[in-house]
Design an enzyme around this catalytic site. Structure first.
Site, PDB file in Angstrom:
ATOM      1  N   GLY A   1       0.812  -1.212   0.000  1.00 50.48           N
ATOM      2  CA  GLY A   1       0.000   0.000   0.000  1.00 50.48           C
ATOM      3  C   GLY A   1       0.847   1.264   0.000  1.00 50.48           C
ATOM      4  O   GLY A   1       0.509   2.238  -0.639  1.00 50.48           O
TER       5      GLY A   1
ATOM      6  N   ILE B   1       0.104  -5.877   5.625  1.00 54.40           N
ATOM      7  CA  ILE B   1       0.103  -5.218   4.310  1.00 54.40           C
ATOM      8  C   ILE B   1       1.248  -5.728   3.440  1.00 54.40           C
ATOM      9  O   ILE B   1       1.634  -5.093   2.465  1.00 54.40           O
ATOM     10  CB  ILE B   1       0.131  -3.682   4.459  1.00 54.40           C
ATOM     11  CG1 ILE B   1       1.405  -3.214   5.167  1.00 54.40           C
ATOM     12  CG2 ILE B   1      -1.095  -3.206   5.204  1.00 54.40           C
ATOM     13  CD1 ILE B   1       1.586  -1.692   5.130  1.00 54.40           C
ATOM     14  N   GLY B   2       1.760  -6.884   3.823  1.00 51.86           N
ATOM     15  CA  GLY B   2       2.869  -7.463   3.075  1.00 51.86           C
ATOM     16  C   GLY B   2       4.169  -7.354   3.844  1.00 51.86           C
ATOM     17  O   GLY B   2       5.229  -7.769   3.361  1.00 51.86           O
ATOM     18  N   THR B   3       4.095  -6.801   5.054  1.00 49.78           N
ATOM     19  CA  THR B   3       5.304  -6.501   5.802  1.00 49.78           C
ATOM     20  C   THR B   3       5.621  -7.557   6.854  1.00 49.78           C
ATOM     21  O   THR B   3       6.656  -7.478   7.504  1.00 49.78           O
ATOM     22  CB  THR B   3       5.151  -5.141   6.501  1.00 49.78           C
ATOM     23  OG1 THR B   3       3.926  -5.176   7.246  1.00 49.78           O
ATOM     24  CG2 THR B   3       5.079  -4.020   5.503  1.00 49.78           C
TER      25      THR B   3
ATOM     26  N   ARG C   1      14.773  -2.898  19.313  1.00 49.43           N
ATOM     27  CA  ARG C   1      14.935  -4.335  19.104  1.00 49.43           C
ATOM     28  C   ARG C   1      14.255  -4.748  17.798  1.00 49.43           C
ATOM     29  O   ARG C   1      13.144  -4.318  17.493  1.00 49.43           O
ATOM     30  CB  ARG C   1      14.292  -5.109  20.258  1.00 49.43           C
ATOM     31  CG  ARG C   1      14.494  -6.611  20.142  1.00 49.43           C
ATOM     32  CD  ARG C   1      13.506  -7.355  20.996  1.00 49.43           C
ATOM     33  NE  ARG C   1      13.775  -7.213  22.427  1.00 49.43           N
ATOM     34  CZ  ARG C   1      14.607  -8.008  23.099  1.00 49.43           C
ATOM     35  NH1 ARG C   1      15.238  -8.976  22.494  1.00 49.43           N
ATOM     36  NH2 ARG C   1      14.788  -7.834  24.381  1.00 49.43           N
TER      37      ARG C   1
ATOM     38  N   PRO D   1      14.542 -10.384  12.153  1.00 47.73           N
ATOM     39  CA  PRO D   1      15.580  -9.786  11.286  1.00 47.73           C
ATOM     40  C   PRO D   1      15.325  -9.997   9.795  1.00 47.73           C
ATOM     41  O   PRO D   1      15.689  -9.142   8.995  1.00 47.73           O
ATOM     42  CB  PRO D   1      16.872 -10.489  11.716  1.00 47.73           C
ATOM     43  CG  PRO D   1      16.557 -11.326  12.891  1.00 47.73           C
ATOM     44  CD  PRO D   1      15.076 -11.358  13.105  1.00 47.73           C
TER      45      PRO D   1
ATOM     46  N   GLU E   1       9.267   2.843   7.556  1.00 47.77           N
ATOM     47  CA  GLU E   1       9.497   4.087   6.822  1.00 47.77           C
ATOM     48  C   GLU E   1      10.928   4.605   6.871  1.00 47.77           C
ATOM     49  O   GLU E   1      11.421   5.212   5.918  1.00 47.77           O
ATOM     50  CB  GLU E   1       8.521   5.150   7.331  1.00 47.77           C
ATOM     51  CG  GLU E   1       7.198   4.981   6.642  1.00 47.77           C
ATOM     52  CD  GLU E   1       5.991   5.230   7.531  1.00 47.77           C
ATOM     53  OE1 GLU E   1       5.177   6.057   7.137  1.00 47.77           O
ATOM     54  OE2 GLU E   1       5.851   4.608   8.588  1.00 47.77           O
TER      55      GLU E   1
END
Lengths: 738, 332
Positions: free
Chosen positions: A233, A460-462, A627, A631, A704
């Site tokens: 998005g 959202i794909g993250t 943190r 990863p 971001e």
């Protein structure tokens, strides 16, 4: 203690995605479903004079041609900017088809609905619209039309600038950029006479539900919004856009399921973009590199009806130590659709300008640009006058410099060569606010020995499914394959927007609390369930460890599997509900600490003047985001952001035709984004200092921060290679072809 | 997109007879042949092409690459770009052609796109592809939106006051430098057309892009045997590193003897309204010593007649550098 957290956990939804079983919004189909295609205005300013639907209505398979007079009532929503379960926000506030005024190119003027997508397209093409057309204003020179507003101020920057030994005074331009996730905006709307069910591609199903309930004039309980999977998005799907209300209204009028998929061209017109921004930056410093003043005066374009502010001063007040500072904003109205947040809104354009200016200042001072930033490291957030919860920008700068080999840099323009290519080395710092939204989540322990964790937030794909499953599994001591994570449905406890890099930070405390409460409920059950070995004992004497209940002080292996108690009690599940309050920029209480993520990008470009070929050849990024919970997902976020930054720096620009106001390069051949071949070796390193003042695990968001600063680092490297200082993105061949 | 009849044929004469029913073989044709569909279907979705009949020629026996007795090569019209670019004889004898094709589009598109289709590839001018904009190529007489609009990617050579659309093909540029011959079967029999005569300048009729007449079917392309001791090279310059049309490209085929150019064939892409053969550059190179001064003079000659627009002035210098660099690479 934390064995799952911090582990490189592959996506739990990966197998569904690679096998095509993950259903995205437009994959949903229902018996009797019809297809809607909007008719878009071909002017950007004026008025509809007439809509002739006679030919289109008679075409095969056409169910209806909707327009202002027959779409039914669509209301405007009353906005409530407070983050949380009652939030109501959207960037284009006008209800679709509300009046006959055209304010931007491509504005929806009608909607063709037919039994197939192809027939709906053909019918949409056959609708004849006549206009009274006026000259649109899409001018790229942004003289502010509305009053300048002071965003942050301290000291007397004008005086300090006037008295300074070294100054920079430059203007930096960013063109409009369009969100181009692979998954197009889409709405599949169902209406059963009482309730709407909307399959959407939404970064905030709760807000989407709240907005649509108001626009459709029904109560919140009668709208359900579902987003199970998203093909990205980038902020463009944070708020509902008008196609969602149109699809729902058409479903109600026709009493049929309606699917509406926005075309790639409409993505450039109707569903937001990062606005054009022009920023004047004035810096002054002492000869030894101490900043004495910083001024940032920006103007961004916005639409005719809505005031979208691109908050370019997001990072500026706290980034460096400077006694005198002033940041102002202004808007310029244009005949464009409403802008909307794009990954790193505000900070990304802002840091493009300020970090470029810092490089120009370093050159004037003859001080290494890394050193200049180290010199100006602040002790506290000088904007808010409160301490940082955790700030390790200096370590990002020094670690990045060392990993990149910055000490080998010869600062003379064009002096570094390799394999016949000229090298340019540039760097920039970056920052993004750390905050968290309010959040509720539920955890259940079930009679089959599994757990379910649920929250009306979205993946959202993250990797949110994976993080949530990891968290619940960690807290419950269960392997991740025993944990079902359920997201993306407004029937679940109200969760946060997937935006602002604040979803993970919000979900962490809510899930931890919910899991704790579920365990409490389980222990209580163990003392009361008929036939329980622990019947009659106090819950406080029992302990839950890795799926087993046992008396305190005895080994966990001696315990009894939790599902046993559920069976004894004839319960399908015990559950706990957890919640967390918002904090920072997305909360309501005044923060005691200033929380941000930080980082530094080091970029190498190669330059071949004989064919004017510039390529990014190496990027080293060091990020301080507290943190890192996973990863793999973390690195993926930063790498993706750097790739987006390469596009922002070198390729991306939405071009408006000055005569018609049309975003004329509205396709992926003419709107250039980075391709795989543009992506060099990317090195990502995290300095891990848990920010426990933000949440128990010390995790900050990372969606971001990776994009912030990239454009400045590349522009600074380009200057080092070519001697050309580009202050207007994107950096193109013609800028460098000297 | 409008409804159309889709006809699959296994017989060239049927296809040709059907095609001949169209009033034109140019923009606005009511009958279209489809092979890979990478241009046609795209334009049909945009309503730029609105054929009533689409004739699928994929089953015609035109998908072979065959060496000719004289040492040349015959390439069928429906040979896929990926097959052509990776063919051993093409890589050995005509590397410029292989390089040009592989510089274009994406692997997926090259797997579909064909030799004949690529010769007929339509411009990427944004106004041509937008039916809401005026465009003389799409709708003759409506005007050219590009001349005072977004023209950064458009042509600087061969333009007219009516059209400045670029021919976007990479393959065509190499074909022009190789002096390919295009073989066409029409209702009145077969004929062959040198590639230099195949594409038309826009002039006052930009809707007419080639010499094809209704019913004409490209059957194959032939290449002459490679010039003795020649070397060839294709260089493409663009914003991003792949999957983008050329801002400027150059196909060069040169023979060097004793440090002097004895034969040169030069074509430019991304800058012309048709694949841009530069006989001026060839003449300046022939007989001259290899080296940057010679190459630069040739490049200046090739771009002498360039007429840039408001946004594409940089293409003049870019195309020159492109040609100079391609010549350097071919004469290393």
């Amino acid at each position: 203690m934390m064995s799952v957290i911090g582990r490189a956990q592959p996506r739990v939804d990966g197998p569904l995605k690679v096998s095509g079983k993950a259903l995205y919004a437009s994959d949903h189909r229902f018996p009797g479903m019809v297809y809607a295609v909007p008719v878009c205005s071909t002017i950007a300013n004026g008025e509809i004079q007439g809509i002739d639907t006679s030919a289109a209505s008679l075409m095969p398979g056409v169910h209806a041609i909707f327009h202002r007079e027959n779409i039914g009532t669509l209301f405007r929503a009353t906005v409530n900017h407070e983050f949380g379960a009652d939030m109501v926000h959207l960037d284009e506030t006008r209800a679709p088809l509300e009046d006959d005024v055209i304010r931007y190119y491509g504005q929806y003027v009608a909607l063709a609905v037919a039994d197939t997508f192809e027939r709906a397209m053909a019918a949409a093409d056959a609708v004849k619209v006549t206009y009274r057309s006026l000259q649109p204003n899409v001018d790229g020179q942004l003289a502010p039309e509305t009053n300048r507003k002071t965003e942050s101020e301290r000291g007397d920057p004008a005086k300090a600038f006037g008295e300074a030994e070294v100054r920079v005074d430059q203007t930096y331009d960013l063109p409009p950029e369009t969100h181009n996730p692979i998954e197009l905006h889409a709405s599949v709307a169902l209406w059963d006479g009482t309730t709407f069910t909307l399959y959407e591609t939404s970064q905030g199903v709760v807000n989407h539900r709240n907005v649509l309930a108001q626009m459709l004039g029904v109560s919140k309980e009668n709208v359900r919004v579902i987003t199970k999977f998203m093909g990205s998005g980038f902020g463009g799907k944070l708020w509902p856009w008008t196609q969602s209300a149109l699809a729902a209204a058409a479903a109600r009028q026709l009493d049929k399921p309606v699917k509406l998929v926005v075309s790639r061209r409409m993505m450039f017109q109707n569903v937001g973009h990062r606005p054009r921004v022009q920023q004047r930056i004035r810096l002054s410093a002492t000869r030894d590199g101490r900043l004495t003043s910083l001024r940032q005066d920006w103007v961004n374009h916005t639409s005719i009806l809505d005031d979208y502010k691109e908050n370019c001063g997001e990072a500026t007040p706290q980034m460096y130590s400077v006694p005198n500072l002033r940041i102002t904003s202004a808007l310029a109205r244009r005949n464009v659709g409403s802008p909307s947040p794009m990954r790193g809104p505000g900070a990304v354009p802002g840091l493009w300008a300020t970090e470029s200016a810092m490089d120009e200042l370093a050159l004037k001072l003859g001080i290494d640009p890394v050193e200049l930033r180290l010199i100006n490291e602040p002790e506290l957030d000088e904007g808010l006058k409160i301490p940082f919860s955790s700030r390790h920008l200096k370590e990002c700068l020094t670690t990045g410099a060392s990993r990149f080999g910055w000490a080998e840099r010869d600062p003379r323009v064009g002096s570094m060569k390799r394999d016949g290519l000229t090298l340019g080395w540039g760097m920039a710092g970056c920052s993004w606010q750390a905050a968290r939204f309010p959040c509720a989540a539920a955890v259940e322990l079930r009679d089959d020995g599994t757990a379910r964790v649920s929250c009306a937030t979205q993946d959202i794909g993250t990797g949110t499914y994976t993080i949530v499953a990891q968290l619940a599994g960690e807290t419950l001591g269960l392997p991740i394959d025993k944990v079902e994570a359920v997201l993306g449905d407004t029937q679940l406890p109200a969760g946060p927007l997937s935006g602002g890099s604040a979803a993970t930070a919000a979900v962490v405390p809510a899930v931890l609390e919910a899991a704790g409460k579920a365990i409490d409920a389980l222990l209580a059950l163990a003392t009361t369930a008929p036939g329980s070995k622990f019947a009659g004992r106090k819950a406080a004497d029992l302990e839950y460890t890795s799926g087993r209940v046992h008396p305190k002080g005895e080994p966990a292996t001696s315990g009894i599997a939790f599902e046993t108690f559920l069976r004894l009690g004839n319960l399908g599940a015990v559950s706990g509900l957890g919640s967390s309050e918002g904090c920072g920029a997305f909360g309501t209480t005044k923060p005691k600490f200033s929380s941000h993520s930080f980082g530094a990008h080091f970029v190498e470009v190669t330059w071949q003047p004989e064919i004017a070929r510039l390529r990014v050849s190496r990027v080293v990024t060091v990020i301080d985001a507290g943190r890192i919970l996973n990863p793999l997902a973390g690195r993926n976020q930063i790498e993706g952001a750097v790739v987006m930054g390469i596009g922002m720096s070198l390729f991306e620009e939405t071009s408006y035709d000055q005569r018609t106001g049309a975003p004329i390069n509205s396709n992926l051949a003419d709107y250039i984004v980075a391709a795989n071949a543009d992506v060099p070796a990317l090195e990502v390193h995290f300095v891990e200092y848990p920010d426990t003042k933000l949440n128990a695990l010390g995790a900050r968001g990372i969606g971001e921060i990776g994009l912030a600063g990239v454009a400045a680092a590349i522009a600074n490297a380009v200057y080092h290679a070519t001697g050309v200082r580009v202050r207007e993105l994107p950096i193109t061949i013609e800028d460098l072809l000297t | 997109m409008q409804s159309f009849a889709f006809i699959r044929t296994e017989d060239a004469s049927t296809a040709i007879a059907s095609g001949a029913k169209s009033k034109t073989a140019q923009q606005g044709a009511s009958v279209r042949f489809v092979a890979g569909g990478t241009t046609l279907i795209d334009l049909m979705k945009l309503n730029v092409e609105r054929p009533e009949h689409v004739i699928d020629i994929n089953r015609l026996p035109l998908d072979r690459i065959e060496p000719l007795a004289d040492g040349g090569l015959k390439i069928g019209a429906t040979v896929r770009n990926s097959d052509l670019a990776n063919h051993a004889i093409v890589q050995r004898d005509y590397p410029v052609l292989s390089q040009a094709i592989l510089a274009g589009a994406s692997a997926q598109l090259r797997n579909m796109a064909t030799t004949g289709g690529n010769l007929l590839q339509r411009t990427r001018c944004m106004y041509f592809r937008d039916t809401a904009s005026a465009c003389n190529k799409r709708e003759p007489g409506t005007g050219c939106s590009a001349i005072f609009g977004a023209n950064r990617t458009l042509a600087i050579l061969g333009t007219s006051e009516h059209c400045i659309a670029t021919n976007p093909s990479d393959m065509n540029v190499a074909m022009a430098a190789l002096e390919a011959t295009i073989h066409v079967q029409g209702i009145n029999g077969a004929r062959s057309i040198p590639i230099g005569d195949f594409h038309l300048l826009p002039g006052s009729t930009p809707d007419r892009e080639t010499v094809l007449e209704p019913g004409d079917l490209i059957t194959h392309v032939t290449l002459a045997p490679p010039a003795p001791r020649s070397r060839s090279f294709y260089l493409k310059l663009r914003d991003r590193a792949s999957y983008e049309f050329a801002l400027a490209s150059a196909a060069v085929v040169v023979t060097v003897e004793g440090g002097r150019v004895t034969r040169a064939r030069i074509a430019l892409g991304g800058v012309g309204t048709k694949p841009w053969r530069s006989t001026e550059a060839e003449a300046l190179l022939t007989g001259e010593p290899v080296g940057e001064p010679t190459f630069r003079r040739a490049a200046n000659a090739a771009l002498r007649d360039a007429r840039p627009q408001s946004q594409n002035g940089f293409k003049v210098e870019l195309a020159k550098r492109c040609l100079v660099h391609a010549l350097k690479e071919a004469t290393l």
